[in-house]
Design a protein around this motif. Sequence first.
Motif, PDB file in Angstrom:
ATOM      1  N   PRO A 159      -2.246  -3.270   7.279  1.00  0.00           N
ATOM      2  CA  PRO A 159      -2.869  -2.461   8.338  1.00  0.00           C
ATOM      3  C   PRO A 159      -2.619  -3.054   9.733  1.00  0.00           C
ATOM      4  O   PRO A 159      -2.450  -4.283   9.869  1.00  0.00           O
ATOM      5  N   ASP A 200       0.488  -9.266  -1.253  1.00  0.00           N
ATOM      6  CA  ASP A 200      -0.654  -8.400  -0.943  1.00  0.00           C
ATOM      7  C   ASP A 200      -1.936  -9.159  -1.252  1.00  0.00           C
ATOM      8  O   ASP A 200      -2.050  -9.832  -2.290  1.00  0.00           O
ATOM      9  N   ALA A 201      -2.890  -9.048  -0.322  1.00  0.00           N
ATOM     10  CA  ALA A 201      -4.151  -9.772  -0.468  1.00  0.00           C
ATOM     11  C   ALA A 201      -4.967  -9.228  -1.640  1.00  0.00           C
ATOM     12  O   ALA A 201      -5.843  -9.929  -2.160  1.00  0.00           O
ATOM     13  N   HIS A 218      -1.111  -7.086  11.805  1.00  0.00           N
ATOM     14  CA  HIS A 218       0.321  -7.230  12.123  1.00  0.00           C
ATOM     15  C   HIS A 218       0.662  -8.505  12.887  1.00  0.00           C
ATOM     16  O   HIS A 218       1.599  -9.208  12.531  1.00  0.00           O
ATOM     17  N   ALA A 268       3.841  -4.623   6.414  1.00  0.00           N
ATOM     18  CA  ALA A 268       3.351  -3.261   6.179  1.00  0.00           C
ATOM     19  C   ALA A 268       1.873  -3.302   5.781  1.00  0.00           C
ATOM     20  O   ALA A 268       1.412  -2.513   4.958  1.00  0.00           O
ATOM     21  N   THR A 312      10.391   4.409  12.583  1.00  0.00           N
ATOM     22  CA  THR A 312      11.224   5.097  11.587  1.00  0.00           C
ATOM     23  C   THR A 312      11.957   6.317  12.139  1.00  0.00           C
ATOM     24  O   THR A 312      13.081   6.605  11.728  1.00  0.00           O
ATOM     25  N   GLU A 335       5.843  -2.864  10.924  1.00  0.00           N
ATOM     26  CA  GLU A 335       5.521  -1.438  10.958  1.00  0.00           C
ATOM     27  C   GLU A 335       4.872  -1.065  12.289  1.00  0.00           C
ATOM     28  O   GLU A 335       4.324  -1.906  12.990  1.00  0.00           O
ATOM     29  N   LYS A 336       4.902   0.208  12.588  1.00  0.00           N
ATOM     30  CA  LYS A 336       4.237   0.685  13.819  1.00  0.00           C
ATOM     31  C   LYS A 336       2.740   0.702  13.587  1.00  0.00           C
ATOM     32  O   LYS A 336       2.331   0.907  12.444  1.00  0.00           O
ATOM     33  N   HIS A 390       4.624   7.436  16.556  1.00  0.00           N
ATOM     34  CA  HIS A 390       5.817   8.219  16.204  1.00  0.00           C
ATOM     35  C   HIS A 390       6.224   9.127  17.373  1.00  0.00           C
ATOM     36  O   HIS A 390       7.400   9.201  17.730  1.00  0.00           O
ATOM     37  N   ARG A 439      -4.716  10.517   6.221  1.00  0.00           N
ATOM     38  CA  ARG A 439      -5.268   9.300   5.599  1.00  0.00           C
ATOM     39  C   ARG A 439      -6.056   8.559   6.681  1.00  0.00           C
ATOM     40  O   ARG A 439      -5.470   7.912   7.548  1.00  0.00           O
ATOM     41  N   GLY A 457       0.847  -1.194   0.000  1.00  0.00           N
ATOM     42  CA  GLY A 457       0.000   0.000   0.000  1.00  0.00           C
ATOM     43  C   GLY A 457       0.875   1.234   0.000  1.00  0.00           C
ATOM     44  O   GLY A 457       2.000   1.227  -0.511  1.00  0.00           O
ATOM     45  N   TYR A 458       0.394   2.297   0.625  1.00  0.00           N
ATOM     46  CA  TYR A 458       1.112   3.572   0.679  1.00  0.00           C
ATOM     47  C   TYR A 458       2.527   3.379   1.232  1.00  0.00           C
ATOM     48  O   TYR A 458       3.518   3.800   0.633  1.00  0.00           O
ATOM     49  N   TRP A 459       2.646   2.712   2.377  1.00  0.00           N
ATOM     50  CA  TRP A 459       3.955   2.622   3.035  1.00  0.00           C
ATOM     51  C   TRP A 459       4.757   1.410   2.573  1.00  0.00           C
ATOM     52  O   TRP A 459       5.968   1.487   2.396  1.00  0.00           O
TER      53      TRP A 459
HETATM   54  N1  LIG Z   1       6.703   4.350   9.612  1.00  0.00           N
HETATM   55  C1  LIG Z   1       5.950   5.236   9.014  1.00  0.00           C
HETATM   56  O1  LIG Z   1       6.298   6.422   8.918  1.00  0.00           O
HETATM   57  C2  LIG Z   1       4.631   4.798   8.434  1.00  0.00           C
HETATM   58  C3  LIG Z   1       3.938   5.645   7.559  1.00  0.00           C
HETATM   59  C4  LIG Z   1       2.721   5.200   7.040  1.00  0.00           C
HETATM   60  C5  LIG Z   1       2.211   3.951   7.402  1.00  0.00           C
HETATM   61  N2  LIG Z   1       2.904   3.163   8.254  1.00  0.00           N
HETATM   62  C6  LIG Z   1       2.376   1.845   8.673  1.00  0.00           C
HETATM   63  O2  LIG Z   1       2.417   0.975   7.548  1.00  0.00           O
HETATM   64  C7  LIG Z   1       1.337   0.051   7.607  1.00  0.00           C
HETATM   65  C8  LIG Z   1       0.536   0.124   6.296  1.00  0.00           C
HETATM   66  O3  LIG Z   1      -0.032   1.410   6.184  1.00  0.00           O
HETATM   67  P1  LIG Z   1      -0.483   1.972   4.756  1.00  0.00           P
HETATM   68  O4  LIG Z   1      -0.837   3.386   4.972  1.00  0.00           O
HETATM   69  O5  LIG Z   1       0.536   1.622   3.724  1.00  0.00           O
HETATM   70  O6  LIG Z   1      -1.821   1.115   4.498  1.00  0.00           O
HETATM   71  P2  LIG Z   1      -2.525   0.836   3.096  1.00  0.00           P
HETATM   72  O7  LIG Z   1      -3.949   0.591   3.414  1.00  0.00           O
HETATM   73  O8  LIG Z   1      -2.164   1.893   2.100  1.00  0.00           O
HETATM   74  O9  LIG Z   1      -1.847  -0.528   2.579  1.00  0.00           O
HETATM   75  C9  LIG Z   1      -2.035  -1.752   3.236  1.00  0.00           C
HETATM   76  C10 LIG Z   1      -1.902  -2.887   2.192  1.00  0.00           C
HETATM   77  O10 LIG Z   1      -1.919  -4.126   2.891  1.00  0.00           O
HETATM   78  C11 LIG Z   1      -2.705  -5.060   2.148  1.00  0.00           C
HETATM   79  N3  LIG Z   1      -3.172  -6.105   3.076  1.00  0.00           N
HETATM   80  C12 LIG Z   1      -4.115  -5.996   4.055  1.00  0.00           C
HETATM   81  N4  LIG Z   1      -4.218  -7.146   4.745  1.00  0.00           N
HETATM   82  C13 LIG Z   1      -3.311  -7.999   4.196  1.00  0.00           C
HETATM   83  C14 LIG Z   1      -2.939  -9.343   4.466  1.00  0.00           C
HETATM   84  N5  LIG Z   1      -3.509 -10.036   5.484  1.00  0.00           N
HETATM   85  N6  LIG Z   1      -1.976  -9.921   3.714  1.00  0.00           N
HETATM   86  C15 LIG Z   1      -1.404  -9.224   2.710  1.00  0.00           C
HETATM   87  N7  LIG Z   1      -1.732  -7.956   2.395  1.00  0.00           N
HETATM   88  C16 LIG Z   1      -2.654  -7.338   3.140  1.00  0.00           C
HETATM   89  C17 LIG Z   1      -3.817  -4.224   1.536  1.00  0.00           C
HETATM   90  O11 LIG Z   1      -4.382  -4.850   0.398  1.00  0.00           O
HETATM   91  C18 LIG Z   1      -3.062  -2.932   1.192  1.00  0.00           C
HETATM   92  O12 LIG Z   1      -2.538  -2.955  -0.135  1.00  0.00           O
HETATM   93  C19 LIG Z   1       0.509   0.437   8.847  1.00  0.00           C
HETATM   94  O13 LIG Z   1       0.907  -0.374   9.916  1.00  0.00           O
HETATM   95  C20 LIG Z   1       0.930   1.881   9.124  1.00  0.00           C
HETATM   96  O14 LIG Z   1       0.808   2.225  10.480  1.00  0.00           O
HETATM   97  C21 LIG Z   1       4.103   3.556   8.779  1.00  0.00           C
END
Ligand SMILES: NC(=O)c1ccc[n+]([C@@H]2O[C@H](COP(=O)([O-])OP(=O)(O)OC[C@H]3O[C@@H](n4cnc5c(N)ncnc54)[C@H](O)[C@@H]3O)[C@@H](O)[C@H]2O)c1
Length: 339
Positions: free
Chosen positions: A70, A33-34, A74, A68, A120, A91-92, A168, A154, A11-13
């Motif tokens: 949701p 990714d699911a 984790h 990474a 991070t 991830e956190k 954080h 978000r 996803g995003y991160w």
């Molecule tokens: N360290 C940082 O600065 C930072 C910044 C943003 C997000 N994060 C963390 O990163 C993690 C993801 O956040 P995001 O914003 O990228 O979320 P997101 O919703 O953009 O992406 C999550 C992805 O995980 C996939 N997914 C969900 N369940 C799954 C599973 N059981 N198996 C495989 N894939 C699965 C989803 O399809 C999706 O593509 C969170 O824990 C968030 O807290 C950390």
Amino acid sequence: MVERIGVVGYGYWGSKHVRVLSSLPGVVVSVIDANPDRLVEARRVHPAVRVEQELGAALPELDAVVVAAPPGAHSALSLRAIEAGVGVLVEKPLATTVADAELMVERAAQNGVCLMAGHTFEYNAAVWKLKEIVDSGELGRILYVDTARLDLGRYQSDCNVIWDLAPHDISIISYLLDEIPARTAVWAQGCVGRRYSDVAYLQMTFENSDVHAYTHVSWLDPRKVRRVTVVGERKMAVYNDLSDNERIRVYDIGVDVLESDDLHAMPVSYRTGDIVSPYVQFCEPLTVQDSHFVECLRTGRRPDTPGERGLDVVRVLAATDEAAVEPTVPVHRPMRTAS
Ligand SMILES: NC(=O)c1ccc[n+]([C@@H]2O[C@H](COP(=O)([O-])OP(=O)(O)OC[C@H]3O[C@@H](n4cnc5c(N)ncnc54)[C@H](O)[C@@H]3O)[C@@H](O)[C@H]2O)c1
């Protein structure tokens, strides 16, 4: 030595982890990714990457995983990887309950695998510089810490703004003070949707340092703010993560109490001086963090942010859930008098 690392959640991160890990020497990245659409996107950006929809199918070919997905996913994903004997960077927040986080730490120890929390900001050169300044005594005794992490953010579907953003701040402040808070108080509100709070204020008490910290997190703010202010008796420092070249500023300003019997005298005097911005040699924190994870996998070194550190932060987050349901104190209104 080649490390085969699977990033779970593109996803995003997670997509940033894939970019960073793919650039590290001797690392071969897979994406799990699911959502099949996300796998198509991963292949578009990284044509050579191996993709799987389910972690179990990828695990036999992996040496480690980065979780990474949701937060609610984790612990189950991490435990699966730990039981397969591979190292995990999560991830956190590490997990969404203390019991899950404890289990992850316990199982990682039993299986002798590396469990690292993706805090991070503890791999961020500006935070290191701020700690250097705090530890040097330049600011004097720390009076309080204030942080703000605001944005038109978000909205997350499985946690509130505290669990999303405050890890954080908890990690940064406890790193600066070398201490996990002993108490917390919370004011939180769900303005949009109302299922989860999207605006919150936390107060944390650091007993050994005798410092209170105040954290404002919001997904519902017109301005993007990423700020940590450390107010000392002698000087004050501000870390602005959005600044290009002045991430840290040290303000030589302060207030001194004036002892006087004169009731008309000012109670304090003000000191004003230079504002200095020390040079910070900057490297993308995610690159520093992921390189450290790979080093830990290769050498067996304990991570600087091990699972236990992630567990500490989860304990604070769990306390905020309890604190948020404390009753508020009614404001007493004056008695109405009959006219
Ligand atoms: N360290 C940082 O600065 C930072 C910044 C943003 C997000 N994060 C963390 O990163 C993690 C993801 O956040 P995001 O914003 O990228 O979320 P997101 O919703 O953009 O992406 C999550 C992805 O995980 C996939 N997914 C969900 N369940 C799954 C599973 N059981 N198996 C495989 N894939 C699965 C989803 O399809 C999706 O593509 C969170 O824990 C968030 O807290 C950390």
